[in-house]
Structures are given as C-alpha cells and as structure tokens.
Design a protein around this motif. Structure first.
Motif, PDB file in Angstrom:
ATOM      1  N   ARG A   1      -7.656  28.569  45.006  1.00  0.00           N
ATOM      2  CA  ARG A   1      -6.610  28.878  45.976  1.00  0.00           C
ATOM      3  C   ARG A   1      -5.358  29.358  45.263  1.00  0.00           C
ATOM      4  O   ARG A   1      -5.034  28.867  44.189  1.00  0.00           O
ATOM      5  CB  ARG A   1      -6.262  27.623  46.813  1.00  0.00           C
ATOM      6  CG  ARG A   1      -7.348  27.198  47.732  1.00  0.00           C
ATOM      7  CD  ARG A   1      -6.967  25.930  48.463  1.00  0.00           C
ATOM      8  NE  ARG A   1      -6.845  24.785  47.564  1.00  0.00           N
ATOM      9  CZ  ARG A   1      -7.852  24.007  47.170  1.00  0.00           C
ATOM     10  NH1 ARG A   1      -9.073  24.261  47.580  1.00  0.00           N
ATOM     11  NH2 ARG A   1      -7.640  22.999  46.369  1.00  0.00           N
TER      12      ARG A   1
ATOM     13  N   MET B   1     -14.702  16.023  45.238  1.00  0.00           N
ATOM     14  CA  MET B   1     -14.218  17.371  45.467  1.00  0.00           C
ATOM     15  C   MET B   1     -14.841  18.235  44.356  1.00  0.00           C
ATOM     16  O   MET B   1     -15.775  17.792  43.679  1.00  0.00           O
ATOM     17  CB  MET B   1     -12.679  17.391  45.446  1.00  0.00           C
ATOM     18  CG  MET B   1     -12.090  16.183  46.170  1.00  0.00           C
ATOM     19  SD  MET B   1     -10.358  16.208  46.700  1.00  0.00           S
ATOM     20  CE  MET B   1      -9.505  17.128  45.467  1.00  0.00           C
ATOM     21  N   THR B   2     -14.322  19.442  44.169  1.00  0.00           N
ATOM     22  CA  THR B   2     -14.929  20.341  43.180  1.00  0.00           C
ATOM     23  C   THR B   2     -15.046  19.685  41.798  1.00  0.00           C
ATOM     24  O   THR B   2     -16.070  19.813  41.131  1.00  0.00           O
ATOM     25  CB  THR B   2     -14.101  21.641  43.095  1.00  0.00           C
ATOM     26  OG1 THR B   2     -14.285  22.355  44.321  1.00  0.00           O
ATOM     27  CG2 THR B   2     -14.534  22.515  41.930  1.00  0.00           C
TER      28      THR B   2
ATOM     29  N   VAL C   1      -9.446  10.092  47.747  1.00  0.00           N
ATOM     30  CA  VAL C   1      -9.276  11.099  46.705  1.00  0.00           C
ATOM     31  C   VAL C   1      -9.064  10.300  45.422  1.00  0.00           C
ATOM     32  O   VAL C   1      -8.242   9.373  45.406  1.00  0.00           O
ATOM     33  CB  VAL C   1      -8.037  11.974  46.996  1.00  0.00           C
ATOM     34  CG1 VAL C   1      -7.804  12.974  45.865  1.00  0.00           C
ATOM     35  CG2 VAL C   1      -8.179  12.696  48.337  1.00  0.00           C
TER      36      VAL C   1
ATOM     37  N   VAL D   1      -9.177  16.608  57.191  1.00  0.00           N
ATOM     38  CA  VAL D   1      -9.194  15.831  55.945  1.00  0.00           C
ATOM     39  C   VAL D   1      -7.808  15.595  55.349  1.00  0.00           C
ATOM     40  O   VAL D   1      -7.697  14.940  54.315  1.00  0.00           O
ATOM     41  CB  VAL D   1     -10.104  16.505  54.875  1.00  0.00           C
ATOM     42  CG1 VAL D   1     -11.535  16.657  55.401  1.00  0.00           C
ATOM     43  CG2 VAL D   1      -9.558  17.847  54.405  1.00  0.00           C
TER      44      VAL D   1
ATOM     45  N   LYS E   1      -9.221  25.524  53.771  1.00  0.00           N
ATOM     46  CA  LYS E   1      -7.761  25.706  53.842  1.00  0.00           C
ATOM     47  C   LYS E   1      -7.341  26.917  53.014  1.00  0.00           C
ATOM     48  O   LYS E   1      -7.893  27.148  51.930  1.00  0.00           O
ATOM     49  CB  LYS E   1      -7.054  24.455  53.345  1.00  0.00           C
ATOM     50  CG  LYS E   1      -7.333  24.134  51.890  1.00  0.00           C
ATOM     51  CD  LYS E   1      -6.809  22.748  51.524  1.00  0.00           C
ATOM     52  CE  LYS E   1      -7.118  22.449  50.074  1.00  0.00           C
ATOM     53  NZ  LYS E   1      -7.000  21.027  49.770  1.00  0.00           N
TER      54      LYS E   1
ATOM     55  N   ILE F   1     -15.632  20.086  49.546  1.00  0.00           N
ATOM     56  CA  ILE F   1     -15.575  21.076  48.465  1.00  0.00           C
ATOM     57  C   ILE F   1     -14.834  22.330  48.911  1.00  0.00           C
ATOM     58  O   ILE F   1     -15.223  22.993  49.875  1.00  0.00           O
ATOM     59  CB  ILE F   1     -16.997  21.464  48.013  1.00  0.00           C
ATOM     60  CG1 ILE F   1     -17.833  20.218  47.693  1.00  0.00           C
ATOM     61  CG2 ILE F   1     -16.913  22.418  46.816  1.00  0.00           C
ATOM     62  CD1 ILE F   1     -17.329  19.365  46.548  1.00  0.00           C
TER      63      ILE F   1
ATOM     64  N   ASN G   1      -6.951  20.830  56.255  1.00  0.00           N
ATOM     65  CA  ASN G   1      -5.982  19.750  56.035  1.00  0.00           C
ATOM     66  C   ASN G   1      -4.661  19.937  56.768  1.00  0.00           C
ATOM     67  O   ASN G   1      -3.781  19.099  56.646  1.00  0.00           O
ATOM     68  CB  ASN G   1      -5.714  19.567  54.527  1.00  0.00           C
ATOM     69  CG  ASN G   1      -4.957  20.726  53.926  1.00  0.00           C
ATOM     70  OD1 ASN G   1      -4.978  21.830  54.471  1.00  0.00           O
ATOM     71  ND2 ASN G   1      -4.297  20.494  52.808  1.00  0.00           N
TER      72      ASN G   1
ATOM     73  N   GLY H   1      -2.214  23.943  47.865  1.00  0.00           N
ATOM     74  CA  GLY H   1      -2.979  23.911  49.097  1.00  0.00           C
ATOM     75  C   GLY H   1      -3.756  22.655  49.121  1.00  0.00           C
ATOM     76  O   GLY H   1      -4.901  22.561  49.246  1.00  0.00           O
TER      77      GLY H   1
HETATM   78  C1  LIG Z   1      -8.324  20.714  49.296  1.00  0.00           C
HETATM   79  C2  LIG Z   1      -9.018  19.433  49.535  1.00  0.00           C
HETATM   80  C3  LIG Z   1     -10.334  19.242  49.086  1.00  0.00           C
HETATM   81  C4  LIG Z   1     -11.117  20.289  48.301  1.00  0.00           C
HETATM   82  O1  LIG Z   1     -10.601  20.389  47.010  1.00  0.00           O
HETATM   83  P1  LIG Z   1     -11.298  21.290  45.868  1.00  0.00           P
HETATM   84  O2  LIG Z   1     -10.813  20.673  44.603  1.00  0.00           O
HETATM   85  O3  LIG Z   1     -10.813  22.683  46.066  1.00  0.00           O
HETATM   86  O4  LIG Z   1     -12.761  21.176  46.028  1.00  0.00           O
HETATM   87  C5  LIG Z   1     -10.937  18.037  49.368  1.00  0.00           C
HETATM   88  N1  LIG Z   1     -10.290  17.060  50.048  1.00  0.00           N
HETATM   89  C6  LIG Z   1      -9.036  17.208  50.506  1.00  0.00           C
HETATM   90  C7  LIG Z   1      -8.391  16.081  51.239  1.00  0.00           C
HETATM   91  C8  LIG Z   1      -8.356  18.394  50.261  1.00  0.00           C
HETATM   92  O5  LIG Z   1      -7.092  18.530  50.705  1.00  0.00           O
END
Ligand SMILES: *Cc1c(COP(=O)(O)O)cnc(C)c1O
Length: 253
Positions: A249, A224-225, A189, A90, A45, A241, A66, A253
């Motif tokens: 970003r 995620m990261t 998340v 996602v 994204k 990731i 997303n 975002g």
């Molecule tokens: C942006 C996003 C991620 C990735 O996030 P980072 O912290 O940049 O790795 C993962 N899952 C979803 C649902 C996101 O919107």
C-alpha cells in the motif's frame, strides 16, 4: 466484469493468490492442519472496488476493510453490481459508525470495549434481520492506545490500569448477553516488538479460556502478510491478508 478483453490486474491477483494459497498450504502441512480450516480474508483497504470484484471472481468472497467511510462505498457499489461479498470489518470501529457497518458486514473482528459492544448491538437489532457475528479484539501488550481488550494476566492478575470497560471478560459478558450479536471468538494483531510465535501462543491460551465459557466462540482471527505462518501454527481460523495479495500500500493504511 472483465469481459473478454485481457485484464492484467486480474492475472496479477490470480498469481499472487496462488502464491499465497501455497504459503497457507505449507503452513498447514507443518502444523498438521487442514487448509479447509483457514478462511482467507483479503484486506482490500486503499484498493478499489474493482479489485474486490476480481478477488470474488477468483474465489475469495471474504473481504476485509478497516474504515467504514471506504467500506460502505465499496459495499454499495458491489451490491449494485450483484457481486456476492462477505464483508469483514477489521479496523478500529467508532460507535457512531455502527449503524452503517451493521448494514453490510457479516463479521466485525474488532469489538474491544463494553460501550462499543452496546452500540453495535443496538444498531444490529435495529438495522439487521439476522444476528451479526463478532470477535473480541484482544490487546496482547495491554497498550490501550492501540485498541483491544485486555485479558487477565497468565497468573490471573488484573492490571489495575485497565478500566473495566476494556477488560476482555467484561466485553465478552456484554456480548454474550447481546440480543443481535453472536460472540464467535477472538482477534489480535501481534504487537510490533513481539515475537509473533509468543504473541499467537498467548492468543491461543486466551481463546481457550473464552471457549470454556462460551462454546460457540471457536474462531481465532490472527496473522497478516508478515506472520501468517506463526498464526496458523497457533490455531488461527481466519488470516487477514493485504499486501501479499494486493501489493504494497502507498503510505499508511
Ligand atoms: C491492513 C490490515 C491487515 C492486512 O495487513 P497486511 O500486512 O497488508 O497483510 C490485517 N489486519 C488489519 C486489522 C489490518 O488493518
């Protein structure tokens, strides 16, 4: 794509990818898991289609987005170039976007209500020639504003503030009965204020319960990261990731 001239961005992505694969390998080693059991979904994204093409070339065919407005444009662009991408949706999905998303997505990670499950099934039945894999997005803190379906509590209690259409078991039941969708697992998340270890531990319990009812629901999209290590320790099969791979970003975002 890059031809013979130097592509500094491709090199940068290659270096970041090697570092990320290293993190995943270390996390798998300490969890006693095989890295082959982890699918890396690169969340692109805010980054251009050219970066998606570079990632595919570097061996990352699973790409997450997303927002349908951006994803549909990138998907059309890369399809026209013949770049083989497996698109993962996602983000929060609006019902009026289902018709678009089912045309390019291989997996939707964010089904979190009964009406959305119905709309997605209708769209997939009408516009795809094979079933669409889906995950139920789970809200671990039951903050309904932030998306996700809510599981019954650890003690088996049902929160009366959660409408039936946002209950995990209701959403799962709708998906099991869907004609053109296949329920493959769960996604979450970690809530901002939670310790990621307890968040993903709870998610693993919820995934276990679902798998008892739906044996094919074996996937866990988590991490995620900032928290991929904890997610892998608690059984994630898909890590999503963005910034570790593509860079920070700008803005939201
Ligand atoms: C942006 C996003 C991620 C990735 O996030 P980072 O912290 O940049 O790795 C993962 N899952 C979803 C649902 C996101 O919107």
């Amino acid at each position: 794509m890059s031809g013979t001239h130097a592509d500094a961005r491709r090199d940068e992505l290659g270096i970041r990818l090697a570092q990320l694969r290293g993190r995943i390998a270390v996390a798998c080693a300490s969890a006693g898991r095989d890295p082959a059991g982890i699918t890396l979904v690169a969340v692109t994204k805010t980054y251009p289609a050219a970066d998606v093409a570079r990632l595919v070339e570097l061996g990352v065919p699973d790409i997450g987005e997303n927002r349908d407005q951006d994803a549909s444009v990138k998907a059309a662009d890369l399809a026209a170039q013949g770049v083989p991408v497996r698109w993962h949706f996602v983000g929060h999905l609006q019902r009026n976007k289902c018709r678009s998303v089912v045309r390019y997505a291989e997996m939707v990670h964010s089904v979190d209500s009964v009406p959305l499950a119905r709309a997605l099934d209708r769209a997939a039945a009408a516009h795809r020639d094979r079933p669409l894999d889906v995950l139920v997005q789970v809200s671990l803190d039951a903050d309904l504003e932030r998306g996700g379906a809510v599981a019954v509590g650890p003690a088996g209690q049902v929160d009366p503030d959660v409408p039936p259409e946002r209950r995990l078991d209701e959403v799962a039941q709708e998906l099991v009965g869907a004609e053109a969708l296949r329920l493959r697992g769960v996604m979450a998340v970690a809530p901002l204020s939670w310790d990621p270890d307890s968040a993903f531990d709870r998610l693993a319990d919820i995934a276990d319960q679902l798998r008892q009812r739906v044996p094919a629901a074996t996937l866990i999209s988590a991490g995620m990261t900032a928290d991929l290590e904890q997610a892998i320790a608690h059984g994630a099969t898909h890590v999503r990731i963005g910034s570790a791979l593509l860079g920070k970003r700008a803005g939201m975002g």
